[in-house]
Enzyme design. Structure first.
Site, PDB file in Angstrom:
ATOM      1  N   CYS A   5      -8.175   2.647   1.473  1.00 46.67           N
ATOM      2  CA  CYS A   5      -7.150   1.161   1.106  1.00 46.67           C
ATOM      3  C   CYS A   5      -8.319   0.044   1.689  1.00 46.67           C
ATOM      4  CB  CYS A   5      -6.200   1.046   1.415  1.00 46.67           C
ATOM      5  SG  CYS A   5      -5.385  -0.561   1.552  1.00 46.67           S
ATOM      6  N   GLU A   6      -8.821  -0.925   0.737  1.00 50.86           N
ATOM      7  CA  GLU A   6      -9.805  -1.687   1.167  1.00 50.86           C
ATOM      8  C   GLU A   6      -9.145  -2.945   2.216  1.00 50.86           C
ATOM      9  OE1 GLU A   6      -9.731  -5.196  -2.174  1.00 50.86           O
ATOM     10  OE2 GLU A   6     -11.217  -3.575  -2.223  1.00 50.86           O
ATOM     11  N   HIS A   7      -7.620  -2.744   2.167  1.00 49.14           N
ATOM     12  CA  HIS A   7      -6.895  -3.771   2.837  1.00 49.14           C
ATOM     13  C   HIS A   7      -6.734  -3.440   4.487  1.00 49.14           C
ATOM     14  CE1 HIS A   7      -5.201  -5.216  -1.112  1.00 49.14           C
ATOM     15  NE2 HIS A   7      -6.185  -5.885  -0.717  1.00 49.14           N
ATOM     16  N   HIS A   8      -6.480  -2.223   4.490  1.00 47.98           N
ATOM     17  CA  HIS A   8      -6.366  -1.676   6.053  1.00 47.98           C
ATOM     18  C   HIS A   8      -7.120  -0.398   6.664  1.00 47.98           C
ATOM     19  CE1 HIS A   8      -2.426  -3.415   4.663  1.00 47.98           C
ATOM     20  NE2 HIS A   8      -2.459  -3.907   5.936  1.00 47.98           N
TER      21      HIS A   8
ATOM     22  N   CYS B 190      -1.082   2.955   4.305  1.00 49.13           N
ATOM     23  CA  CYS B 190      -0.628   1.837   5.007  1.00 49.13           C
ATOM     24  C   CYS B 190       0.835   1.213   4.706  1.00 49.13           C
ATOM     25  CB  CYS B 190      -1.578   0.856   4.278  1.00 49.13           C
ATOM     26  SG  CYS B 190      -1.583   0.622   2.268  1.00 49.13           S
TER      27      CYS B 190
ATOM     28  N   GLN C  35      -5.519   0.787  -5.639  1.00 53.36           N
ATOM     29  CA  GLN C  35      -5.216   1.869  -6.647  1.00 53.36           C
ATOM     30  C   GLN C  35      -5.194   0.953  -7.992  1.00 53.36           C
ATOM     31  OE1 GLN C  35      -1.945   4.391  -5.982  1.00 53.36           O
ATOM     32  NE2 GLN C  35      -1.242   4.308  -8.074  1.00 53.36           N
TER      33      GLN C  35
ATOM     34  N   HIS D 199       0.356   5.916  -0.141  1.00 49.83           N
ATOM     35  CA  HIS D 199      -0.510   5.023   0.633  1.00 49.83           C
ATOM     36  C   HIS D 199      -0.106   5.099   2.247  1.00 49.83           C
ATOM     37  CE1 HIS D 199      -2.340   2.850  -2.949  1.00 49.83           C
ATOM     38  NE2 HIS D 199      -1.653   3.399  -3.371  1.00 49.83           N
TER      39      HIS D 199
END
Length: 189
Positions: free
Chosen positions: A76-79, A147, A117, A145
Site C-alpha cells: 500500500c502506497e499510503h502506509h 493497513c 488496489q 489490507h
C-alpha cells in the site's frame, strides 16, 4: 532502485524509533530490507505493454477466457504495509490471444509497485485492453489490507473488492454475468 540509499534510510529509521542498528539482530537489517524491496517492488523494472505484446498470438477464438484465483502481494502506497489477495481476469478475444502465463505475470507487474488496489485493478484491465484489442476485458480483485487489519479500523475480516470492466464486459450485462458465473465454478483437482 538505489540499494545504498535504501540501506541508509533503514539505518536511520531504526535509530529514529529508538533501536540500535549495530545490535546483533539488526546489523544486517538495512541490507535485508533493501534486498526485500528490490524483490517485492520489481514491477517498476518491467514495461507491462512490452511484456504482454511479446506473447500475443493471432487466433480465431471468440469465447471468454478466464484466469481466476491469481494470488498477488502488493504494498500500500499510503502506509507501506502489505495487501494481498486474488485477482480474476477475463477477456473475450477479437483476433488476438495471450499466453496463459502472461496474465498472472501482468498482475504481478502492477502488484509489485507501491499501489492502491483500485489503480492496480484498472491498470491490469487497461494494459490487456490496449494490447489485445479484445471485445472486452473484466478484472476483479479481492484484497486483504494490513493497513486496515493491524492499524486504524483493525478489521481482520474486511476485504476490498474492486472491478474494472471494459468493452463488452461493461456494455453487455450477459457478458459480465457470464464472467461472474465462471468465477463461481469449482475446478477439478
Amino acid at each position: 532502485m538505489n540499494i545504498e540509499e535504501i540501506e541508509t534510510a533503514v539505518h536511520s529509521l531504526l535509530q529514529a524509533i529508538g533501536e540500535d542498528p549495530a545490535r546483533t539482530g539488526l546489523r544486517r537489517t538495512p541490507a535485508r530490507v533493501a534486498d526485500m524491496l528490490g524483490e517485492i517492488l520489481d514491477g517498476y523494472q518491467v514495461d507491462p505493454a512490452e511484456f504482454v505484446a511479446e506473447a500475443v498470438s493471432e487466433v480465431v477464438y471468440d469465447q471468454m477466457i478466464v484466469v481466476k484465483n491469481i494470488e498477488f502481494f502488493s504494498v500500500c502506497e499510503h502506509h507501506l504495509l502489505p495487501f494481498f489477495g486474488r485477482a480474476h481476469v477475463a477477456y473475450v478475444p477479437d483476433e488476438k490471444i495471450i499466453g496463459l502465463s502472461k496474465i498472472p505475470r501482468t498482475v504481478d507487474i502492477f502488484a509489485h509497485r507501491l499501489q492502491v488496489q483500485e489503480r492496480m485493478t484498472q491498470q491490469i484491465a487497461d494494459t490487456l485492453f490496449q494490447i489485445l484489442a479484445p471485445q472486452g476485458v473484466g478484472v476483479i480483485v479481492e484484497g486483504a489490507h494490513l493497513c486496515a487489519m493491524m492499524r486504524g479500523v483493525k478489521k481482520q475480516q474486511a476485504r476490498l473488492v474492486t472491478s474494472a470492466m471494459l468493452g463488452s464486459f461493461k456494455s453487455n450485462p450477459a457478458t459480465r454475468q457470464e464472467f461472474l458465473a465462471l468465477l463461481e465454478t469449482k475446478g477439478s483437482g
